[in-house]
Design a protein around this motif. Sequence first.
Motif, PDB file in Angstrom:
ATOM      1  N   TRP A 137     -29.096 -10.697 -18.686  1.00 55.77           N
ATOM      2  CA  TRP A 137     -29.751  -9.674 -19.488  1.00 55.77           C
ATOM      3  C   TRP A 137     -29.683 -10.010 -20.974  1.00 55.77           C
ATOM      4  O   TRP A 137     -28.596 -10.176 -21.528  1.00 55.77           O
ATOM      5  N   PRO A 138     -30.822 -10.111 -21.661  1.00 55.26           N
ATOM      6  CA  PRO A 138     -30.817 -10.332 -23.111  1.00 55.26           C
ATOM      7  C   PRO A 138     -30.101  -9.181 -23.820  1.00 55.26           C
ATOM      8  O   PRO A 138     -30.205  -8.021 -23.414  1.00 55.26           O
ATOM      9  N   LEU A 139     -29.366  -9.511 -24.874  1.00 50.53           N
ATOM     10  CA  LEU A 139     -28.586  -8.510 -25.603  1.00 50.53           C
ATOM     11  C   LEU A 139     -29.225  -8.161 -26.946  1.00 50.53           C
ATOM     12  O   LEU A 139     -29.837  -9.011 -27.595  1.00 50.53           O
ATOM     13  N   TYR A 140     -29.039  -6.905 -27.351  1.00 51.56           N
ATOM     14  CA  TYR A 140     -29.627  -6.383 -28.583  1.00 51.56           C
ATOM     15  C   TYR A 140     -28.632  -5.485 -29.309  1.00 51.56           C
ATOM     16  O   TYR A 140     -27.688  -4.978 -28.712  1.00 51.56           O
ATOM     17  N   ARG A 141     -28.892  -5.247 -30.591  1.00 50.09           N
ATOM     18  CA  ARG A 141     -28.247  -4.173 -31.337  1.00 50.09           C
ATOM     19  C   ARG A 141     -29.273  -3.045 -31.469  1.00 50.09           C
ATOM     20  O   ARG A 141     -30.444  -3.221 -31.149  1.00 50.09           O
ATOM     21  N   TYR A 142     -28.803  -1.917 -31.981  1.00 50.10           N
ATOM     22  CA  TYR A 142     -29.701  -0.788 -32.203  1.00 50.10           C
ATOM     23  C   TYR A 142     -29.680  -0.415 -33.680  1.00 50.10           C
ATOM     24  O   TYR A 142     -28.610  -0.210 -34.262  1.00 50.10           O
ATOM     25  N   ALA A 143     -30.869  -0.333 -34.303  1.00 48.07           N
ATOM     26  CA  ALA A 143     -30.951  -0.015 -35.731  1.00 48.07           C
ATOM     27  C   ALA A 143     -30.426   1.380 -36.030  1.00 48.07           C
ATOM     28  O   ALA A 143     -30.044   1.681 -37.166  1.00 48.07           O
ATOM     29  N   GLY A 144     -30.373   2.235 -35.019  1.00 46.22           N
ATOM     30  CA  GLY A 144     -29.874   3.594 -35.214  1.00 46.22           C
ATOM     31  C   GLY A 144     -28.364   3.695 -35.249  1.00 46.22           C
ATOM     32  O   GLY A 144     -27.824   4.772 -35.525  1.00 46.22           O
ATOM     33  N   ASP A 145     -27.661   2.593 -34.976  1.00 43.84           N
ATOM     34  CA  ASP A 145     -26.193   2.574 -35.093  1.00 43.84           C
ATOM     35  C   ASP A 145     -25.850   2.183 -36.523  1.00 43.84           C
ATOM     36  O   ASP A 145     -26.211   1.094 -36.979  1.00 43.84           O
ATOM     37  N   SER A 146     -25.166   3.079 -37.228  1.00 40.31           N
ATOM     38  CA  SER A 146     -24.853   2.805 -38.636  1.00 40.31           C
ATOM     39  C   SER A 146     -23.432   2.332 -38.874  1.00 40.31           C
ATOM     40  O   SER A 146     -23.109   1.869 -39.967  1.00 40.31           O
ATOM     41  N   ALA A 147     -22.586   2.424 -37.866  1.00 37.81           N
ATOM     42  CA  ALA A 147     -21.189   2.047 -38.058  1.00 37.81           C
ATOM     43  C   ALA A 147     -20.624   1.443 -36.775  1.00 37.81           C
ATOM     44  O   ALA A 147     -21.147   1.702 -35.677  1.00 37.81           O
ATOM     45  N   PRO A 148     -19.587   0.619 -36.898  1.00 41.79           N
ATOM     46  CA  PRO A 148     -18.943   0.071 -35.701  1.00 41.79           C
ATOM     47  C   PRO A 148     -18.513   1.196 -34.765  1.00 41.79           C
ATOM     48  O   PRO A 148     -18.015   2.233 -35.216  1.00 41.79           O
ATOM     49  N   GLY A 149     -18.737   1.004 -33.475  1.00 38.29           N
ATOM     50  CA  GLY A 149     -18.348   2.009 -32.501  1.00 38.29           C
ATOM     51  C   GLY A 149     -19.439   2.997 -32.159  1.00 38.29           C
ATOM     52  O   GLY A 149     -19.337   3.718 -31.163  1.00 38.29           O
TER      53      GLY A 149
END
Length: 202
Positions: A137-149
């Motif tokens: 499965w390709p991995l992504y981040r989410y722009a809506g996450d503003s902080a670690p965790g």
Amino acid sequence: MFSKGRIIVAGAMAAAACALTACGGASGSAASAPPEASSSRPAAPVPTSSGSGLDAVLRATTNSTLGPIVVDGAGRTLYRFDNDSASPPASNCEGACAKLWPPVLVGTQISLTGVNRSLLGTIKRADGTVQLTLHGWPLYRYAGDSAPGDVNGEGVGGVWFAARPTGAKALPASSASSTSASNSGNSSNSGNSAGPSGGYGY
């Protein structure tokens, strides 16, 4: 007469010596100029990183709601997209989708903590960059996450989920039992039609 001539010659030599001393003083000040110029010369540039922004760390952690999930070196949650394919590995998130869900790009080496290296892979994206996959499965981040965790991307559109260290979907304990069949890292894309028509979760 002879002694007078010697005196005249001696005087001339003294004058010449004085002139040479004056010149020596001028040349001495001129000689000091190069060090000043050298001190004002810009220092050699300090080597910097390539600025590639490639990831070097992947680690497992535990979220209070989702349980074990995978994060990057900065502690940012990594996600998987149900509309992608794990077999064969392929990304269906391009353009506007990739801006909202930036793909996790990799270089030649990656440090792992709590993640099995044998589950890692890569795919080449349309723009030539190389994206990390976990159990296909390709991995992504989410722009809506503003902080670690942050896990704000969890469940978005019914197709985006935090990734477990096994590559499976990370689901809250309350819903995990009813969706165990689709929680496998090898699950197919069938049954994902409940997502939005765009399939991007926005």
